[in-house]
Design a protein around this motif. Structure first.
Motif, PDB file in Angstrom:
ATOM      1  N   SER A  59      49.887  51.917  41.987  1.00 35.36           N
ATOM      2  CA  SER A  59      50.747  52.836  42.647  1.00 35.36           C
ATOM      3  C   SER A  59      49.909  53.060  44.102  1.00 35.36           C
ATOM      4  O   SER A  59      50.675  53.104  45.051  1.00 35.36           O
ATOM      5  CB  SER A  59      51.380  53.949  41.835  1.00 35.36           C
ATOM      6  N   LEU A  60      48.772  53.451  44.078  1.00 32.66           N
ATOM      7  CA  LEU A  60      48.144  53.799  45.129  1.00 32.66           C
ATOM      8  C   LEU A  60      47.611  52.552  46.163  1.00 32.66           C
ATOM      9  O   LEU A  60      47.746  52.784  47.321  1.00 32.66           O
ATOM     10  CB  LEU A  60      46.608  54.734  44.895  1.00 32.66           C
ATOM     11  N   ILE A  61      47.378  51.468  45.674  1.00 30.33           N
ATOM     12  CA  ILE A  61      47.310  50.243  46.461  1.00 30.33           C
ATOM     13  C   ILE A  61      48.798  50.084  47.325  1.00 30.33           C
ATOM     14  O   ILE A  61      48.889  49.638  48.292  1.00 30.33           O
ATOM     15  CB  ILE A  61      47.076  49.098  45.640  1.00 30.33           C
ATOM     16  N   ARG A  62      49.832  50.007  46.368  1.00 34.06           N
ATOM     17  CA  ARG A  62      51.099  49.851  46.919  1.00 34.06           C
ATOM     18  C   ARG A  62      51.647  50.949  48.223  1.00 34.06           C
ATOM     19  O   ARG A  62      52.173  50.614  49.140  1.00 34.06           O
ATOM     20  CB  ARG A  62      52.133  49.671  46.013  1.00 34.06           C
ATOM     21  N   LYS A  63      51.063  52.158  47.909  1.00 34.77           N
ATOM     22  CA  LYS A  63      51.213  53.220  48.699  1.00 34.77           C
ATOM     23  C   LYS A  63      50.688  52.948  49.842  1.00 34.77           C
ATOM     24  O   LYS A  63      51.279  53.290  51.152  1.00 34.77           O
ATOM     25  CB  LYS A  63      50.958  54.498  48.394  1.00 34.77           C
ATOM     26  N   ILE A  64      49.371  52.429  50.173  1.00 38.80           N
ATOM     27  CA  ILE A  64      48.541  52.707  51.210  1.00 38.80           C
ATOM     28  C   ILE A  64      48.887  51.087  52.011  1.00 38.80           C
ATOM     29  O   ILE A  64      48.348  51.017  53.223  1.00 38.80           O
ATOM     30  CB  ILE A  64      47.011  52.919  50.908  1.00 38.80           C
ATOM     31  N   LYS A  65      48.916  50.143  51.247  1.00 38.51           N
ATOM     32  CA  LYS A  65      49.212  48.603  51.628  1.00 38.51           C
ATOM     33  C   LYS A  65      50.646  48.079  51.296  1.00 38.51           C
ATOM     34  O   LYS A  65      50.746  47.364  50.166  1.00 38.51           O
ATOM     35  CB  LYS A  65      48.154  47.745  51.063  1.00 38.51           C
ATOM     36  N   PRO A  66      51.802  48.646  51.690  1.00 37.38           N
ATOM     37  CA  PRO A  66      53.103  48.134  51.365  1.00 37.38           C
ATOM     38  C   PRO A  66      53.418  46.684  51.566  1.00 37.38           C
ATOM     39  O   PRO A  66      54.279  46.200  50.875  1.00 37.38           O
ATOM     40  CB  PRO A  66      53.974  49.068  52.359  1.00 37.38           C
ATOM     41  N   ASP A  67      52.582  46.035  52.229  1.00 34.67           N
ATOM     42  CA  ASP A  67      53.121  44.634  52.495  1.00 34.67           C
ATOM     43  C   ASP A  67      51.896  43.545  51.821  1.00 34.67           C
ATOM     44  O   ASP A  67      52.211  42.379  51.728  1.00 34.67           O
ATOM     45  CB  ASP A  67      52.969  44.474  54.094  1.00 34.67           C
ATOM     46  N   ILE A  68      50.883  44.024  51.172  1.00 36.72           N
ATOM     47  CA  ILE A  68      49.761  43.080  50.478  1.00 36.72           C
ATOM     48  C   ILE A  68      50.513  42.479  49.281  1.00 36.72           C
ATOM     49  O   ILE A  68      51.307  43.199  48.503  1.00 36.72           O
ATOM     50  CB  ILE A  68      48.456  44.024  50.222  1.00 36.72           C
ATOM     51  N   THR A  69      49.879  41.206  48.956  1.00 37.22           N
ATOM     52  CA  THR A  69      50.448  40.543  47.984  1.00 37.22           C
ATOM     53  C   THR A  69      49.484  41.025  46.512  1.00 37.22           C
ATOM     54  O   THR A  69      48.227  40.928  46.474  1.00 37.22           O
ATOM     55  CB  THR A  69      50.298  39.070  48.089  1.00 37.22           C
ATOM     56  N   ILE A  70      49.910  41.649  45.595  1.00 36.71           N
ATOM     57  CA  ILE A  70      49.467  42.018  44.395  1.00 36.71           C
ATOM     58  C   ILE A  70      49.755  40.965  43.308  1.00 36.71           C
ATOM     59  O   ILE A  70      50.816  40.872  43.111  1.00 36.71           O
ATOM     60  CB  ILE A  70      49.639  43.448  44.099  1.00 36.71           C
ATOM     61  N   GLU A  71      48.714  40.673  42.546  1.00 36.99           N
ATOM     62  CA  GLU A  71      48.601  39.841  41.345  1.00 36.99           C
ATOM     63  C   GLU A  71      48.222  40.611  40.203  1.00 36.99           C
ATOM     64  O   GLU A  71      46.971  40.923  40.365  1.00 36.99           O
ATOM     65  CB  GLU A  71      47.732  38.561  41.559  1.00 36.99           C
ATOM     66  N   ALA A  72      48.975  41.024  39.303  1.00 31.85           N
ATOM     67  CA  ALA A  72      48.646  41.934  38.317  1.00 31.85           C
ATOM     68  C   ALA A  72      48.261  40.939  37.011  1.00 31.85           C
ATOM     69  O   ALA A  72      49.204  40.092  36.736  1.00 31.85           O
ATOM     70  CB  ALA A  72      49.976  42.869  38.019  1.00 31.85           C
ATOM     71  N   VAL A  73      47.251  41.314  36.378  1.00 31.01           N
ATOM     72  CA  VAL A  73      46.984  40.365  35.326  1.00 31.01           C
ATOM     73  C   VAL A  73      46.783  41.276  34.006  1.00 31.01           C
ATOM     74  O   VAL A  73      46.210  42.331  33.967  1.00 31.01           O
ATOM     75  CB  VAL A  73      45.624  39.588  35.687  1.00 31.01           C
ATOM     76  N   SER A  74      47.436  40.758  32.977  1.00 29.33           N
ATOM     77  CA  SER A  74      47.487  41.515  31.626  1.00 29.33           C
ATOM     78  C   SER A  74      47.271  40.534  30.446  1.00 29.33           C
ATOM     79  O   SER A  74      47.109  39.335  30.594  1.00 29.33           O
ATOM     80  CB  SER A  74      48.808  42.188  31.503  1.00 29.33           C
ATOM     81  N   ILE A  75      46.731  41.004  29.323  1.00 33.47           N
ATOM     82  CA  ILE A  75      46.254  40.246  28.237  1.00 33.47           C
ATOM     83  C   ILE A  75      47.282  40.495  27.055  1.00 33.47           C
ATOM     84  O   ILE A  75      47.911  41.625  26.705  1.00 33.47           O
ATOM     85  CB  ILE A  75      45.120  40.600  27.634  1.00 33.47           C
ATOM     86  N   LYS A  76      47.942  39.254  26.427  1.00 35.99           N
ATOM     87  CA  LYS A  76      48.972  39.382  25.485  1.00 35.99           C
ATOM     88  C   LYS A  76      48.049  38.656  24.117  1.00 35.99           C
ATOM     89  O   LYS A  76      47.753  37.748  24.368  1.00 35.99           O
ATOM     90  CB  LYS A  76      50.143  38.755  25.408  1.00 35.99           C
TER      91      LYS A  76
END
Length: 406
Positions: free
Chosen positions: A84-101
């Protein structure tokens, strides 16, 4: 791996198979004394905490020019807050979230997907049918005999997407996140408990990491001693701190310092990535341990990380996380049934560590085919499997890092 000269010390063998960390391992975080956890009786400055995390992120992200970043997203408080804070300070950056199933385990990726969508992050789910398949490769990177290496798979996927991986590491240790441990520890101890009694009860709160007949796992060569284990823990409980502050101190100086931090760092370095854990910034490392328990942990509701939850609430995102602790957790009983049992039979019934006198063959034979093993014994067998893999990689050298465990 060519420059690594392994020395198997009996103390390290015992520590890792009993505590799941080894104080001989080098960490890049500062070790804390009990004075570092003395509480300062004032409420925490929530804005200061948020700004310190944002400053740590800003410092790293300002050097990027149109690059993507990755974040390990479990769906818990820490990774959700950092995202949430990444998006708050960098609204335009491309974020790749990685999760494990994990196969046959509680699926936390549904929650993580909703969180990723909320913050306009691409969600990458790594499905693991056999969590143990690349254990030799992972152990060859960290050069330590640990089996619970979900971070290997997170980084392996992340390095295909970005050069930077961001995590929520440190939230549990700095802000009181191990609520399941606190509740039990308080019920097992009193203000009149001796330091030794508290050290023993602290081990009781790690029931997944030890078995009642732990001493029977080791042969005489290993020099197993409960007294030596207790001596490692005793300084954390022989001081003026309150009981929970003593647990915070032990947690910080235990798995964070000598498991999570060095293991995660070595994997990231081996994949040629950079890692940032913004909660573990210098400001919070020095100030967060002094926050009184009443501002970290709600004992009656058994909810921790109150300052981090407060930041989420102020930013309107508290509904995204639950009161329960989330993380990358595999169901070890189901893993045992699907792959772990057969792999342990393959490696441990002809164990090089047994041959060389470190581990007791009778203990292995007594339990390995039991159909009623609980999670403690399964975890212990998986720990022995990891040590056997490490031993064959670095001591006997009869398997390679590219060996696959099927």
């Amino acid at each position: 791996m060519e420059n690594y000269n392994p020395v198997l010390e009996s103390s390290s063998l015992v520590n890792i198979l009993t505590l799941r960390y080894d104080p001989l391992i080098e960490s890049n975080l500062p070790k804390k004394t009990w004075k570092d956890f003395e509480s300062i009786d004032e409420s925490p400055n929530i804005l200061f905490i948020e700004n310190s995390i944002c400053d740590s992120l800003e410092q790293k992200l300002k050097t990027l020019k149109g690059e993507k970043i990755c974040i390990a997203l479990s769906g818990g408080v820490d990774s959700t807050l950092v995202l949430s804070l990444i998006r708050k300070i960098k609204p335009d950056i491309t974020i790749e979230a990685v999760s494990i199933k994990f196969a046959d385990s509680v699926d936390e990726t549904t929650t993580a997907s909703k969180i990723a969508e909320t913050f306009d992050a691409n969600h990458n789910v790594v499905y693991l049918e056999n969590y143990l398949s690349e254990l030799p490769k992972a152990i060859s990177m960290i050069k330590l005999p640990f089996w619970d290496l979900h971070w290997y798979y997170v980084v392996k996927k992340s390095q295909t997407l970005s050069k930077i991986l961001i995590s929520g590491d440190g939230g549990d240790e700095l802000f009181g996140g191990y609520t399941f441990r606190y509740n039990k520890f308080l019920s097992l101890t009193s203000e009149n408990s001796t330091p030794l009694e508290k050290a023993k009860m602290y081990l009781e709160c790690h029931e997944r990491d030890r078995v009642p007949d732990q001493e029977n796992i080791f042969n005489q060569k290993s020099n197993f001693s409960w007294d030596l284990i207790h001596q490692i823990l005793l300084p954390y409980f022989d001081n003026k701190l309150s009981r929970l502050e003593q647990v915070y101190l032990a947690d910080y100086n235990g798995k964070l310092l000598y498991n999570f931090n060095p293991v995660n760092s070595r994997i990231v370095n081996n994949f040629g990535m950079e890692m940032l854990a913004p909660i573990l910034n210098d400001k919070l490392l020095s100030t967060a341990p002094h926050i009184p328990t009443k501002y970290k942990y709600n004992e009656s509701a058994n909810i921790g990380k109150l300052p981090l939850r407060a930041i989420l609430k102020q930013n309107g995102h508290d509904s995204l996380v639950t009161k329960q602790k989330l993380g990358f957790n595999v169901n070890t009983i189901n893993l045992w049934k699907s792959h772990g049992h057969n792999l342990c039979k393959e490696f441990l019934l002809d164990s090089r560590m047994v041959r060389d006198g470190w581990i007791n063959k009778d203990w292995i034979n007594k339990y390995i085919d039991r159909t009623d093993l609980d999670a403690r014994y399964v975890n212990k067998f998986l720990g022995l499997l990891a040590f056997e893999v490490w031993y064959r990689l670095f001591i006997t050298k009869d398997i390679s890092a590219n060996t696959t465990l099927n």
